[in-house]
Enzyme design. Structure first.
Site, PDB file in Angstrom:
ATOM      1  CG  ASN A 138      -1.707   1.233   1.427  1.00  0.00           C
ATOM      2  OD1 ASN A 138      -1.769   2.068   0.520  1.00  0.00           O
ATOM      3  ND2 ASN A 138      -2.322   1.395   2.586  1.00  0.00           N
ATOM      4  CE  LYS A 162      -0.230   3.362   4.694  1.00  0.00           C
ATOM      5  NZ  LYS A 162      -0.188   3.498   6.142  1.00  0.00           N
ATOM      6  CG  HIS A 200      -5.873   2.088   5.129  1.00  0.00           C
ATOM      7  ND1 HIS A 200      -5.467   3.091   5.963  1.00  0.00           N
ATOM      8  CD2 HIS A 200      -4.856   1.199   5.065  1.00  0.00           C
ATOM      9  CE1 HIS A 200      -4.229   2.816   6.380  1.00  0.00           C
ATOM     10  NE2 HIS A 200      -3.844   1.678   5.851  1.00  0.00           N
ATOM     11  CD  GLU A 236      -2.961   5.742   6.591  1.00  0.00           C
ATOM     12  OE1 GLU A 236      -2.947   5.782   5.357  1.00  0.00           O
ATOM     13  OE2 GLU A 236      -2.040   5.236   7.270  1.00  0.00           O
ATOM     14  CD  GLU A 238      -3.663  -2.349   7.348  1.00  0.00           C
ATOM     15  OE1 GLU A 238      -2.572  -2.640   6.855  1.00  0.00           O
ATOM     16  OE2 GLU A 238      -4.228  -1.274   7.150  1.00  0.00           O
ATOM     17  N   GLY A 281       2.184   2.492  10.811  1.00  0.00           N
ATOM     18  CA  GLY A 281       3.129   3.593  10.668  1.00  0.00           C
ATOM     19  C   GLY A 281       3.829   3.989  11.950  1.00  0.00           C
ATOM     20  CB  SER A 332       4.868  -1.481  12.241  1.00  0.00           C
ATOM     21  OG  SER A 332       4.498  -0.114  12.417  1.00  0.00           O
TER      22      SER A 332
HETATM   23  P1  PGA Z   1       2.686   0.490   7.708  1.00  0.00           P
HETATM   24  O1  PGA Z   1       1.223   0.669   7.055  1.00  0.00           O
HETATM   25  O2  PGA Z   1       3.240  -0.801   7.136  1.00  0.00           O
HETATM   26  O3  PGA Z   1       3.447   1.679   7.277  1.00  0.00           O
HETATM   27  O4  PGA Z   1       2.488   0.391   9.182  1.00  0.00           O
HETATM   28  C1  PGA Z   1       0.368  -0.425   6.846  1.00  0.00           C
HETATM   29  C2  PGA Z   1      -0.908   0.054   6.227  1.00  0.00           C
HETATM   30  O5  PGA Z   1      -1.388   1.140   6.585  1.00  0.00           O
HETATM   31  O6  PGA Z   1      -1.487  -0.633   5.348  1.00  0.00           O
END
Ligand code: PGA
Length: 257
Positions: free
Chosen positions: A10, A12, A97, A99, A169, A175, A214
């Site tokens: 992903n 982003k 997601h 976010e 998640e 993140g 992460s």
């Molecule tokens: P990250 O994000 O690996 O940077 O923690 C995962 C995600 O949001 O899909």
């Protein structure tokens, strides 16, 4: 039942023509030796078509990060219909997601609509679910997962999960550099699969449940060791070819072992 491992990047809101070309070239070069793993990249929508060209015939799938929930195209400024994503080569689309839930106000019913809209266009939705830190600390993790998944099962029906992927998640792990422990991931994945099993055992056995939050080169193997963990949804580490490929190698080793 053997479920094929899936490693999804992903990206982003990251990338550029130059960076994307380099990243895809590096992934495509290694794809032949990672045949037990399905590799997926989800770039920003504006790059989907060019990333698809960079992929060419390589065994790397293309996915989008979001889509519009509307059934038909029309006057929805700034939105993208699933048919458009399919037309530029997408096979998958991420829905719900955290976010998008937290920053763009997507609630469970909107997420369910997006899930349906994706499937109506032949796209496989990757449904993201996960609890916040506060919810975990107050013992609500399973309630949150049950609700987030349950809304989609209610809207789409359990059989829809024959053409869907779930991504667990935990919001606090995204993140932050603080991935869930293998035990926490195992517990949540087993719970989610149990939810599916409550409706249909075959669907529970065949639906892939990814872990996201992460995942890095150095923790991928332990996270993927869990029997209900079918791969990962990778954010930050999907932007660096070496890191993303190391995660794919960990999934390949798990699949082979
Ligand atoms: P990250 O994000 O690996 O940077 O923690 C995962 C995600 O949001 O899909």
């Amino acid at each position: 039942m053997k479920r094929r491992k899936l490693i999804a990047g992903n990206w982003k809101m990251n990338g550029s023509h130059k960076a994307n070309a380099e990243l895809v070239a590096a992934i495509a070069a290694r794809a032949p030796e990672l045949g037990l793993v399905e590799i997926l990249v989800c770039p920003p929508a504006v790059y989907l078509e060019s990333v698809g060209r960079h992929i060419g015939n390589a065994a790397v799938a293309l996915g989008a990060q979001n889509l519009c929930e509307q059934a038909a195209p029309g006057a929805f400024t700034g939105e993208l219909h699933g048919a458009m994503l399919a037309e530029v080569g997408c096979r998958y689309v991420i829905v719900g997601h955290s976010e998008r839930r937290a920053l763009y106000g997507e609630d469970d019913s909107r997420v369910a609509q997006k899930f349906l809209a994706a499937q109506a266009c032949g796209l496989t939705p990757i449904l993201c679910v996960g609890e916040t830190l506060e919810q975990r600390q107050s013992g609500q993790t399973e309630d949150v997962l049950e609700l987030q998944l349950g809304k989609v099962i209610l809207a789409a029906g359990i059989q829809a999960f024959a053409r869907a992927v779930i991504a667990y998640e935990p919001v606090w792990a995204i993140g932050t550099g603080h991935a869930a422990t293998p035990a926490q991931a195992h517990e949540a994945h087993a719970f989610l699969r149990g939810q599916l099993r409550g409706h249909d055992a075959k669907i529970a056995d065949s639906t892939r449940v990814l872990y996201g939050g992460s995942v890095k080169a150095d923790n991928a193997a332990v996270l993927f060791a869990g029997e209900d963990v079918d791969g990962g949804l990778i954010g930050g580490a999907s932007l660096k070819a070496a890191d993303f490929l190391a995660i794919c190698v960990a999934a390949q080793a798990r699949a082979a072992g």
